[in-house]
Design a protein around this motif. Structure first.
Motif, PDB file in Angstrom:
ATOM      1  N   GLN A 160       0.802  -1.230   0.000  1.00  0.00           N
ATOM      2  CA  GLN A 160       0.000   0.000   0.000  1.00  0.00           C
ATOM      3  C   GLN A 160       0.836   1.281   0.000  1.00  0.00           C
ATOM      4  OE1 GLN A 160      -2.564  -0.832  -1.070  1.00  0.00           O
ATOM      5  NE2 GLN A 160      -3.662  -2.401   0.049  1.00  0.00           N
ATOM      6  N   SER A 161       1.967   1.318   0.699  1.00  0.00           N
ATOM      7  CA  SER A 161       2.843   2.486   0.635  1.00  0.00           C
ATOM      8  C   SER A 161       4.239   2.092   1.079  1.00  0.00           C
ATOM      9  CB  SER A 161       2.323   3.625   1.523  1.00  0.00           C
ATOM     10  OG  SER A 161       3.245   4.709   1.528  1.00  0.00           O
ATOM     11  N   GLY A 162       5.233   2.783   0.517  1.00  0.00           N
ATOM     12  CA  GLY A 162       6.617   2.564   0.938  1.00  0.00           C
ATOM     13  C   GLY A 162       7.098   3.654   1.856  1.00  0.00           C
ATOM     14  N   SER A 163       6.183   4.252   2.590  1.00  0.00           N
ATOM     15  CA  SER A 163       6.514   5.288   3.574  1.00  0.00           C
ATOM     16  C   SER A 163       5.880   4.914   4.908  1.00  0.00           C
ATOM     17  CB  SER A 163       5.979   6.648   3.109  1.00  0.00           C
ATOM     18  OG  SER A 163       5.897   7.564   4.198  1.00  0.00           O
ATOM     19  N   ASP A 164       6.679   4.877   5.955  1.00  0.00           N
ATOM     20  CA  ASP A 164       6.140   4.562   7.282  1.00  0.00           C
ATOM     21  C   ASP A 164       5.121   5.605   7.732  1.00  0.00           C
ATOM     22  OD1 ASP A 164       7.378   2.136   7.814  1.00  0.00           O
ATOM     23  OD2 ASP A 164       9.173   3.074   8.646  1.00  0.00           O
ATOM     24  N   ASN A 165       5.353   6.870   7.364  1.00  0.00           N
ATOM     25  CA  ASN A 165       4.407   7.924   7.755  1.00  0.00           C
ATOM     26  C   ASN A 165       3.029   7.662   7.138  1.00  0.00           C
ATOM     27  OD1 ASN A 165       6.371   9.371   9.177  1.00  0.00           O
ATOM     28  ND2 ASN A 165       7.017  10.501   7.348  1.00  0.00           N
ATOM     29  N   VAL A 166       3.022   7.298   5.864  1.00  0.00           N
ATOM     30  CA  VAL A 166       1.747   7.040   5.183  1.00  0.00           C
ATOM     31  C   VAL A 166       1.104   5.766   5.726  1.00  0.00           C
ATOM     32  CG1 VAL A 166       0.656   6.562   2.966  1.00  0.00           C
ATOM     33  CG2 VAL A 166       2.467   8.278   3.106  1.00  0.00           C
ATOM     34  N   LEU A 167       1.902   4.730   5.951  1.00  0.00           N
ATOM     35  CA  LEU A 167       1.346   3.483   6.503  1.00  0.00           C
ATOM     36  C   LEU A 167       0.642   3.733   7.828  1.00  0.00           C
ATOM     37  CD1 LEU A 167       4.197   0.914   5.731  1.00  0.00           C
ATOM     38  CD2 LEU A 167       1.951   1.054   4.638  1.00  0.00           C
ATOM     39  N   ALA A 168       1.219   4.588   8.668  1.00  0.00           N
ATOM     40  CA  ALA A 168       0.604   4.889   9.962  1.00  0.00           C
ATOM     41  C   ALA A 168      -0.725   5.612   9.764  1.00  0.00           C
ATOM     42  CB  ALA A 168       1.550   5.736  10.800  1.00  0.00           C
ATOM     43  N   ARG A 169      -0.767   6.564   8.807  1.00  0.00           N
ATOM     44  CA  ARG A 169      -2.024   7.286   8.560  1.00  0.00           C
ATOM     45  C   ARG A 169      -3.076   6.376   7.939  1.00  0.00           C
ATOM     46  NH1 ARG A 169       1.580  11.399   7.067  1.00  0.00           N
ATOM     47  NH2 ARG A 169       1.296  11.055   4.827  1.00  0.00           N
ATOM     48  N   MET A 170      -2.611   5.353   7.221  1.00  0.00           N
ATOM     49  CA  MET A 170      -3.540   4.380   6.639  1.00  0.00           C
ATOM     50  C   MET A 170      -4.076   3.392   7.677  1.00  0.00           C
ATOM     51  SD  MET A 170      -1.654   3.242   3.096  1.00  0.00           S
ATOM     52  CE  MET A 170      -1.832   4.173   1.565  1.00  0.00           C
ATOM     53  N   ASP A 225       6.338  14.718  -1.174  1.00  0.00           N
ATOM     54  CA  ASP A 225       7.324  14.295  -2.171  1.00  0.00           C
ATOM     55  C   ASP A 225       8.302  13.304  -1.559  1.00  0.00           C
ATOM     56  OD1 ASP A 225       6.182  15.909  -4.088  1.00  0.00           O
ATOM     57  OD2 ASP A 225       7.585  17.577  -3.803  1.00  0.00           O
ATOM     58  N   GLU A 226       8.637  13.544  -0.296  1.00  0.00           N
ATOM     59  CA  GLU A 226       9.566  12.630   0.399  1.00  0.00           C
ATOM     60  C   GLU A 226       8.935  11.251   0.586  1.00  0.00           C
ATOM     61  OE1 GLU A 226       8.836  15.705   1.396  1.00  0.00           O
ATOM     62  OE2 GLU A 226      10.745  16.673   0.854  1.00  0.00           O
ATOM     63  N   ASP A 227       7.644  11.215   0.925  1.00  0.00           N
ATOM     64  CA  ASP A 227       6.949   9.932   1.076  1.00  0.00           C
ATOM     65  C   ASP A 227       6.928   9.177  -0.254  1.00  0.00           C
ATOM     66  OD1 ASP A 227       6.266  10.332   3.786  1.00  0.00           O
ATOM     67  OD2 ASP A 227       4.463  11.459   3.229  1.00  0.00           O
ATOM     68  N   HIS A 228       6.653   9.906  -1.336  1.00  0.00           N
ATOM     69  CA  HIS A 228       6.621   9.271  -2.656  1.00  0.00           C
ATOM     70  C   HIS A 228       8.002   8.753  -3.041  1.00  0.00           C
ATOM     71  CE1 HIS A 228       5.651   8.418  -6.790  1.00  0.00           C
ATOM     72  NE2 HIS A 228       6.527   9.315  -7.228  1.00  0.00           N
ATOM     73  N   ALA A 229       9.032   9.535  -2.775  1.00  0.00           N
ATOM     74  CA  ALA A 229      10.402   9.094  -3.077  1.00  0.00           C
ATOM     75  C   ALA A 229      10.748   7.845  -2.276  1.00  0.00           C
ATOM     76  CB  ALA A 229      11.387  10.218  -2.783  1.00  0.00           C
ATOM     77  N   SER A 230      10.308   7.803  -1.024  1.00  0.00           N
ATOM     78  CA  SER A 230      10.537   6.627  -0.184  1.00  0.00           C
ATOM     79  C   SER A 230       9.849   5.404  -0.776  1.00  0.00           C
ATOM     80  CB  SER A 230      10.023   6.888   1.240  1.00  0.00           C
ATOM     81  OG  SER A 230      10.097   5.717   2.037  1.00  0.00           O
ATOM     82  N   THR A 231       8.614   5.597  -1.252  1.00  0.00           N
ATOM     83  CA  THR A 231       7.886   4.489  -1.874  1.00  0.00           C
ATOM     84  C   THR A 231       8.624   3.985  -3.107  1.00  0.00           C
ATOM     85  OG1 THR A 231       5.720   5.183  -1.061  1.00  0.00           O
ATOM     86  CG2 THR A 231       5.742   3.836  -3.045  1.00  0.00           C
ATOM     87  N   MET A 232       9.082   4.885  -3.931  1.00  0.00           N
ATOM     88  CA  MET A 232       9.804   4.500  -5.149  1.00  0.00           C
ATOM     89  C   MET A 232      11.033   3.658  -4.806  1.00  0.00           C
ATOM     90  SD  MET A 232       8.344   5.844  -7.987  1.00  0.00           S
ATOM     91  CE  MET A 232       9.615   6.254  -9.177  1.00  0.00           C
ATOM     92  N   GLU A 233      11.809   4.111  -3.847  1.00  0.00           N
ATOM     93  CA  GLU A 233      13.038   3.398  -3.486  1.00  0.00           C
ATOM     94  C   GLU A 233      12.742   2.061  -2.815  1.00  0.00           C
ATOM     95  OE1 GLU A 233      16.182   4.165  -4.382  1.00  0.00           O
ATOM     96  OE2 GLU A 233      15.051   5.638  -5.559  1.00  0.00           O
TER      97      GLU A 233
END
Length: 443
Positions: free
Chosen positions: A273-283, A321-329
């Motif tokens: 669902q996301s490659g960002s811990d911040n987004v995963l927590a909000r999800m 943008d940082e969350d998206h970059a984290s997801t990409m990597e």
């Protein structure tokens, strides 16, 4: 009433057609409902043919899903003005009044009590008044048994073993549409699997809403690993494929069960669902990237060449943008064999729909494009790793030119040229192929 050549009255067979939107669970349920109508002497016809009953099985994952469901309902009403129009499924469950308000809808069913559809249709005909048969989903306590499938025109059969979800991710309406966890009785699941194999299906796919939690509500010593262990004992079963299982549901017992089996396909769908811990927590996802990475490492250590597919939601509210970059990597590091990329879509009734920091559509679209490039590269890289190796392909369809299409155990789609001896490939047969680049579509 028409007459035959001996001037005897002939009763015309009633007909029903189905239009199914959404996920594989919906498809499986529509097929079961079709069997229910067959048992009542209905002929199942296409949506383009005349039908006494029209059934629209709806989706409600996004607001767009609701809109598409309404469009399809209206189109079918217009195409079949004399038919009884039934709307069932997730959208019907979450918004029955809205559905019943569409002129021409005769019956609204939700995601339960579907086995009573014929009774409700007779009630509609007798009373000549549209009927709302939707009950509160939280009243559901047991898995609803629908007729066992007997006329799937496929080489693989879907076997639904579980219903409902208790996870309540902030973007998801499914718990409200499907209700709490309910597991199918193991003896019923095993009996249907045995019958499907006896009818010639070489591959069975276990499916459900929250498949990995199978057995938690049975108050017995049953879980997914035990059920898989029982199913793979069925003589004649060649492949057992698992549908989506959440990351935190891979117990040591389940991993060992998959790794030690020669029937369970080495292909697992594990939603990220996301490659960002911040987004995963909000999800409200119950894991972080470290835990997800550790799971992949454990699985790949036990199951060499494992194929892992996943889902990614792009542009979740607050995604920077940082969350998206984290997801990409992070996605690049996972070496997925396939990635389903979805732009976030508001779903009324979920917490995320009211979050103030919604991402602009233009930005979401750009991020989707960027992630799709990574997805294509990842899939091509995984497929190329099998070039030159022998793979078993289950043929699923054969075109008019004699060319065949099927999948390997790792769910690589393979295209096989027509046979040189003039004979035809047969749907449902296994073919061993040394994989070459022309067999697979590589980006």
């Amino acid at each position: 009433m028409p007459y035959d050549s001996q001037n005897t009255m002939v009763e015309l067979q009633k007909a029903v057609c189905f239009v199914t939107l959404g996920c594989k669970v919906n498809q499986t349920e529509s097929e079961a409902m079709a069997q229910l109508f067959r048992e009542a002497q209905y002929q199942v016809v296409s949506a383009q043919e005349e039908a006494d009953v029209v059934v629209v099985n709806t989706c409600t994952v996004t607001n767009t899903g609701d809109s598409k469901s309404r469009q399809v309902i209206r189109r079918m009403i217009k195409a079949h003005p004399e038919s009884v129009v039934v709307v069932m499924g997730c959208y019907a469950q979450t918004a029955p009044g809205e559905v019943l308000g569409i002129e021409g809808v005769d019956l609204v069913l939700g995601t339960q009590d579907r086995a009573k559809i014929l009774e409700w249709i007779e009630k509609v005909k007798a009373e000549k008044v549209p009927q709302n048969a939707v009950r509160g989903i939280w009243d559901a306590e047991e898995f609803e048994e629908l007729p066992q499938l007997s006329e799937e025109h496929r080489t693989r059969a879907m076997l639904k073993i579980q219903e409902g979800c208790n996870q309540f991710c902030t973007y998801c309406i499914i718990p409200y549409a499907r209700g709490p966890l309910r597991s199918r009785r193991p003896e019923n699941a095993i009996a249907e699997a045995q019958r499907l194999v006896a009818e010639g299906y070489p591959e069975i796919v276990l499916t459900g809403i929250h498949t990995g939690f199978y057995g938690e509500d049975l108050q017995e010593d049953w879980n997914l690993a035990r059920l898989v262990g029982e199913l793979e004992k069925i003589p004649g079963l060649r492949r057992l494929r698992l549908s989506s299982i959440e990351p935190m549901e891979y117990t040591s017992e389940l991993i060992e069960c998959i790794a030690s089996s020669d029937k369970v396909c080495p292909h697992l769908h594990i939603p990220l669902q996301s490659g960002s811990d911040n987004v995963l927590a909000r999800m409200h996802r119950p894991y972080d990237l470290k835990e997800y990475s550790a799971l992949l490492a454990r699985l790949r250590q036990r199951i060499p060449n494992l194929a892992v597919t996943t889902d990614i939601i792009v542009g979740f509210p607050g995604e920077t943008d940082e969350d998206h970059a984290s997801t990409m990597e992070f996605v690049k590091s996972c070496n997925f064999s396939g990635i389903h990329v979805f732009p976030y879509s508001k779903r009324k009734g979920t917490p995320a729909a009211d979050y103030p920091d919604q991402v602009l559509k233009q930005l979401k679209d750009q991020r989707v494009k960027e992630l799709l490039v990574v997805a294509r590269d990842s899939q091509a890289r995984f497929s190329r790793s099998f070039i030159g190796k022998s793979v078993d392909v289950l043929i699923e369809r054969v075109d008019l030119k004699g060319c065949a299409v099927g999948h390997t155990p790792h769910y690589i789609q393979v295209e096989i040229p027509a046979r040189e001896d003039g004979k035809l490939w047969v749907s449902g047969e296994f073919v061993t192929v040394v994989l070459e680049e022309h067999h697979v579509k590589l980006s």
